[in-house]
Design an enzyme around this catalytic site. Structure first.
Site, mmCIF file in Angstrom:
data_model
loop_
_atom_site.group_PDB
_atom_site.id
_atom_site.type_symbol
_atom_site.label_atom_id
_atom_site.label_comp_id
_atom_site.label_asym_id
_atom_site.label_seq_id
_atom_site.Cartn_x
_atom_site.Cartn_y
_atom_site.Cartn_z
ATOM 1 C CG HIS A 1 0.887 -4.688 -27.449
ATOM 2 N ND1 HIS A 1 0.186 -3.466 -27.738
ATOM 3 C CD2 HIS A 1 1.951 -4.262 -26.742
ATOM 4 C CE1 HIS A 1 0.815 -2.254 -27.068
ATOM 5 N NE2 HIS A 1 1.706 -2.818 -26.424
ATOM 6 C CD GLU B 1 -4.460 -6.485 -28.340
ATOM 7 O OE1 GLU B 1 -3.545 -7.014 -27.764
ATOM 8 O OE2 GLU B 1 -5.288 -5.581 -27.658
ATOM 9 C CB CYS C 1 -2.507 -0.150 -28.735
ATOM 10 S SG CYS C 1 -1.461 -1.001 -29.806
ATOM 11 C CB CYS D 1 -3.112 -4.320 -31.381
ATOM 12 S SG CYS D 1 -1.751 -4.767 -30.359
#
Ligand SMILES: Nc1ccnc(=O)[nH]1
Length: 160
Positions: A56, A58, A86, A89
């Protein structure tokens, strides 16, 4: 920092998320902004091209940031992201010690866009709830209605 400043950085995040999509990844992007407002790092999602389930935007940004800066400095930085982080993250932001998160659209809004697409089985858990379970006060700012249209446009036609 003012909402105008936040919106300016989030517009850059939209460009980073467009580039991630163009590179074959999911349409997510993030920035690390330093205490003086300088953009230190930019990161798109790398899940698909790197075959990395934790790729991801992040989390990848946090991995890079923790290799470059110390935790005390990172506490005074802000992570800008197109979509609310999420749970995974939020965990990397928490452990990496970035003190402020600014996001464009909420995880709930993302869920409306992705539906049950197997590529992004969106975790419908607000990052504020993840941080609230921790031991330090991470500041969370968002969503920004002003960015909704631009972020939705980057996701248009991606999820099935
Ligand atoms: N907020 C996000 C959701 C899914 N993937 C990402 O890279 N970022």
């Amino acid at each position: 920092m003012s909402d105008r400043d936040h919106i300016r950085y989030l517009k850059r995040v939209v460009e980073v998320s467009e580039a991630a999509r163009e590179s074959g990844n999911t349409p997510f992007g993030a920035l690390l902004v330093g205490p003086d407002g300088e953009i230190l790092l930019e990161q798109g999602n790398i899940e698909v091209t790197e075959r990395n389930c934790t790729g991801h935007a992040e989390t990848t940004l946090m991995e890079r940031a923790s290799g470059l800066y110390d935790k005390k400095f990172l506490w005074d930085c802000a992570l800008y992201t197109s979509v609310e982080p999420c749970a995974m993250c939020s965990g990397s932001i928490y452990w990496g010690n970035v003190g402020t998160v600014v996001y464009g659209i909420s995880e709930k809004r993302l869920l409306e866009l992705t539906g049950d697409d197997e590529q992004n089985p969106t975790l419908d858990l607000p990052c504020r709830e993840v941080f609230a379970a921790g031991q330090k006060p991470v500041t969370v700012i968002g969503p920004f209605e002003e960015l909704d249209e631009a972020i939705v446009a980057v996701h248009a036609g991606y999820w099935t």
